[in-house]
Write a protein that holds these residues in place. Structure first.
Motif, PDB file in Angstrom:
ATOM      1  N   UNK A 298      -2.578   3.824  -4.124  1.00  0.00           N
ATOM      2  CA  UNK A 298      -2.976   2.510  -3.875  1.00  0.00           C
ATOM      3  C   UNK A 298      -0.864   3.136  -3.882  1.00  0.00           C
ATOM      4  N   UNK A 299      -0.270   1.857  -3.024  1.00  0.00           N
ATOM      5  CA  UNK A 299       0.692   1.271  -3.309  1.00  0.00           C
ATOM      6  C   UNK A 299       1.208  -0.307  -3.683  1.00  0.00           C
TER       7      UNK A 299
ATOM      8  N   UNK B 214      -7.007  -1.729 -13.670  1.00  0.00           N
ATOM      9  CA  UNK B 214      -5.573  -0.904 -13.895  1.00  0.00           C
ATOM     10  C   UNK B 214      -4.564  -0.588 -12.537  1.00  0.00           C
ATOM     11  N   UNK B 215      -3.903  -0.218 -12.178  1.00  0.00           N
ATOM     12  CA  UNK B 215      -2.959   0.312 -11.020  1.00  0.00           C
ATOM     13  C   UNK B 215      -2.121   1.255 -12.116  1.00  0.00           C
TER      14      UNK B 215
ATOM     15  N   UNK C  73       2.131  10.578  -8.184  1.00  0.00           N
ATOM     16  CA  UNK C  73       0.666  10.069  -7.843  1.00  0.00           C
ATOM     17  C   UNK C  73      -0.087   8.476  -8.478  1.00  0.00           C
ATOM     18  N   UNK C  74      -0.755   7.985  -7.226  1.00  0.00           N
ATOM     19  CA  UNK C  74      -0.893   6.640  -7.787  1.00  0.00           C
ATOM     20  C   UNK C  74      -2.609   6.757  -7.938  1.00  0.00           C
TER      21      UNK C  74
ATOM     22  N   UNK D  47       5.784  -0.247  -5.694  1.00  0.00           N
ATOM     23  CA  UNK D  47       5.625   1.422  -6.213  1.00  0.00           C
ATOM     24  C   UNK D  47       5.572   1.856  -4.472  1.00  0.00           C
ATOM     25  N   UNK D  48       5.530   0.924  -4.054  1.00  0.00           N
ATOM     26  CA  UNK D  48       6.946   1.419  -2.485  1.00  0.00           C
ATOM     27  C   UNK D  48       8.290   1.703  -2.744  1.00  0.00           C
TER      28      UNK D  48
END
Length: 609
Positions: free
Chosen positions: A505-506, A546-547, A539-540, A476-477
């Motif tokens: 969260x990444x 789950x993510x 947003x995360x 994700x980053x």
């Protein structure tokens, strides 16, 4: 395993039942193994000990059956059951070199007298924990001068059930007797050896599969049953004693041992094909059969009761196992008909069970099991049918594998098309022209800002083009970094829009070009329709299972019913397809006209960097 929210915890009674089932399954393997070890120890003891002795005073031709003999029963307190069967006859002619008086006894001692003189005896030697000496051939050389002399043979039965067992006397050469028995027993010998060979092959295959494929032990159990059935029938012929004339007791106990727990590996080989209740019942049977075997062995070892005297118990155990097996096949077929579709293995196994039961039943009809081929023929039929079934299964699996490969190739092609389509959709001429126009203006007024915009624009283009060769998810980053390049370009053109990042969260993976296009849609279709300004929030977060990453705007919004026609929303369709195919995730859209839109991607925690 991840627990889903709201899922009810298993109660204590369910856990207890599960533990009981596991315990039954383990005991149904452990106890038969213990019984097998005890039987093996018994056979090893018999192998290293001489259990009977043969004495004869004579040293060393066409086979003749003695037809005219008289037989009477004589009481004798020293005999095992108190009686001796006394045969008397004479041989008047045909005596020459290499001529023998031959006869086969089973669970009987023998003495031979010629003109009242003892010339041969076969009886136990020393202290034995068993009275029987099994089945063996007695062969006494005859001289020419024996013609016309009275020959008396005392047959001493060991068990009451063998009191009336008739003995046939043959006169001829040893080779004639050998060839005569080989002619009569060769089908049983051949099928027995085949069963043992097939069993060994199956056991080797099972060991290979268990090591490299982690499969269950069903194949090993069937291989063991095949070996045991082959040994049972091989050691139960009148020809076998020719191979081990000094080990008749060992041969007999091998036959008995194989029969005592032979049903256990057969049932264990088929057990996995039954439903839970049936499996528990079969496990209980295996445990009971092993316990009965152990108890019988203990009685044998302490000198209480010979195994042969309790033979009916062994046959009852086999019969009960056969009835239980058939009953469970019928029960599962009636109770769970859907589970029986295509499951013919248990039906094939009924042939094996029927063969074993037929051999046992014929034993009581004929008085001997020598020459019976029901179980061996049933096994041959079973192996042929199973082999044909495996061949068709293999062909079907090959077709299924080819179809799966075709489907995977099609999915890969679709993913590639989606990547290309997404990349192309992100590089629109108007966006490029507008960005280049902004760069041109900044070059005159703000050279440093123009240089930064050129850098961001080149990074943005590089990210899009690299997607063409990217077949795996990215962190994700990295996707957020690409999104920031895009946002920096748009904020040059629209300085009144606000972009917020709330990344909790990444550390998870998702397809490349999945977040940036959503941000672009939020700006283009959400904020651009407002009189001025607007905010997009990326947003995360993560849950137990789950993510999640979401893109939310406070723009114009829309009625989500328009998303039903995916032909008009190729971008969302491509992103959703890649998220599902590459990560097993989902994409959801929530929107309210005049309020805004929220798009969320949810990735299962199984896909993690």
């Amino acid at each position: 395993m991840i627990k889903k929210e709201g899922a009810s915890m298993p109660d204590s009674s369910t856990e207890a039942k599960s533990k009981q089932t596991i315990l039954l399954s383990r005991l149904s393997v452990i106890l038969p193994v213990v019984a097998g070890v005890m039987l093996f120890a018994l056979l090893a003891f018999l192998f290293v000990n001489v259990n009977f002795e043969i004495w004869q005073s004579r040293t060393d031709d066409s086979l003749v059956v003695v037809e005219e003999d008289s037989c009477r029963e004589v009481e004798n307190a020293d005999a095992p059951i108190g009686v001796i069967r006394e045969y008397t006859f004479t041989i008047n002619e045909g005596l020459k070199m290499d001529t023998y008086l031959s006869f086969y006894t089973v669970h009987q001692y023998a003495e031979v007298y010629i003109d009242g003189q003892l010339v041969y005896s076969m009886k136990p030697s020393g202290e034995l924990f068993t009275r029987t000496i099994g089945g063996n051939w007695s062969m006494i050389p005859l001289y020419r001068e024996d013609a016309g002399k009275e020959i008396r043979v005392n047959i001493i039965p060991v068990y009451e059930s063998f009191r009336d067992r008739e003995v046939q006397f043959l006169v001829g050469s040893r080779l004639s007797v050998f060839l005569d028995r080989l002619h009569q027993d060769w089908p049983q010998l051949l099928l027995s050896v085949m069963a043992i060979f097939v069993g060994i092959v199956f056991c080797c295959m099972a060991v290979y599969k268990m090591i490299y494929e982690r499969s269950d032990g069903g194949l090993a159990a069937f291989g063991l049953f095949s070996v045991m059935a082959g040994l049972w029938r091989l050691t139960d012929t009148r020809f076998t004693p020719f191979f081990a004339p000094e080990k008749p007791v060992l041969m007999f106990y091998i036959s008995v041992a194989m029969l005592m727990i032979g049903m256990v590996p057969l049932i264990k080989s088929m057990e996995a094909r039954f439903h839970k209740i049936s499996r528990c019942m079969l496990d209980v049977y295996c445990i009971a059969a092993a316990v009965i075997c152990i108890v019988q062995l203990l009685f044998q070892i302490i000198g209480g009761v010979d195994l042969r005297e309790n033979f009916y118990i062994v046959h009852l155990v086999i019969g009960f196992g056969a009835v239980l097996f058939v009953g469970n096949v019928i029960y599962d077929r009636v109770k769970y008909p859907k589970n029986q579709k295509g499951n013919v293995s248990s039906k094939f196994a009924l042939i094996l069970v029927a063969g074993v039961v037929a051999d046992v039943a014929a034993f009581y009809v004929r008085g001997t099991s020598s020459g019976l081929l029901f179980s061996l023929l049933a096994m041959l039929i079973y192996i042929i049918l199973t082999g044909v079934k495996m061949m068709f299964n293999y062909i079907r699996q090959e077709k299924q594998l080819a179809e799966q490969e075709r489907i995977l190739a099609e999915k890969e092609r679709q993913l590639t098309e989606n990547r290309i389509s997404t990349m192309i959709s992100q590089i629109r001429p108007h966006f490029i022209y507008n960005t280049l126009g902004s760069i041109e203006q900044l070059c005159e007024l703000q050279p440093e800002a123009a240089a930064k915009l050129v850098h961001n624009f080149s990074c943005y283009l590089r990210g899009n083009f690299s997607e063409l060769d990217n077949h795996t998810p990215i962190r994700l980053s990295k996707e957020i970094e690409h999104t920031r390049y895009y946002v920096s370009i748009e904020q040059i053109r629209f300085p009144d829009i606000e972009i917020r990042f709330d990344l909790q969260s990444g550390d998870f993976l998702l397809p490349a070009l999945s977040v940036q296009p959503l941000v672009e849609n939020a700006i283009k279709h959400g904020l651009m329709k407002l009189p001025e300004g607007g905010t997009v929030t990326i947003s995360s977060c993560e849950t137990d299972a789950h993510y999640c990453v979401s893109v939310e705007d406070n723009g114009a919004g829309f009625a989500t019913s328009i998303l039903l026609d995916e032909r008009k929303h190729i971008g969302l369709r491509n992103i959703r397809g890649r998220v599902e195919a590459m990560c097993g995730g989902t994409l959801t859209v929530e929107s309210t006209p005049g309020v805004g839109t929220k798009v969320e991607i949810s990735i299962p925690k199984g896909v993690k960097g």
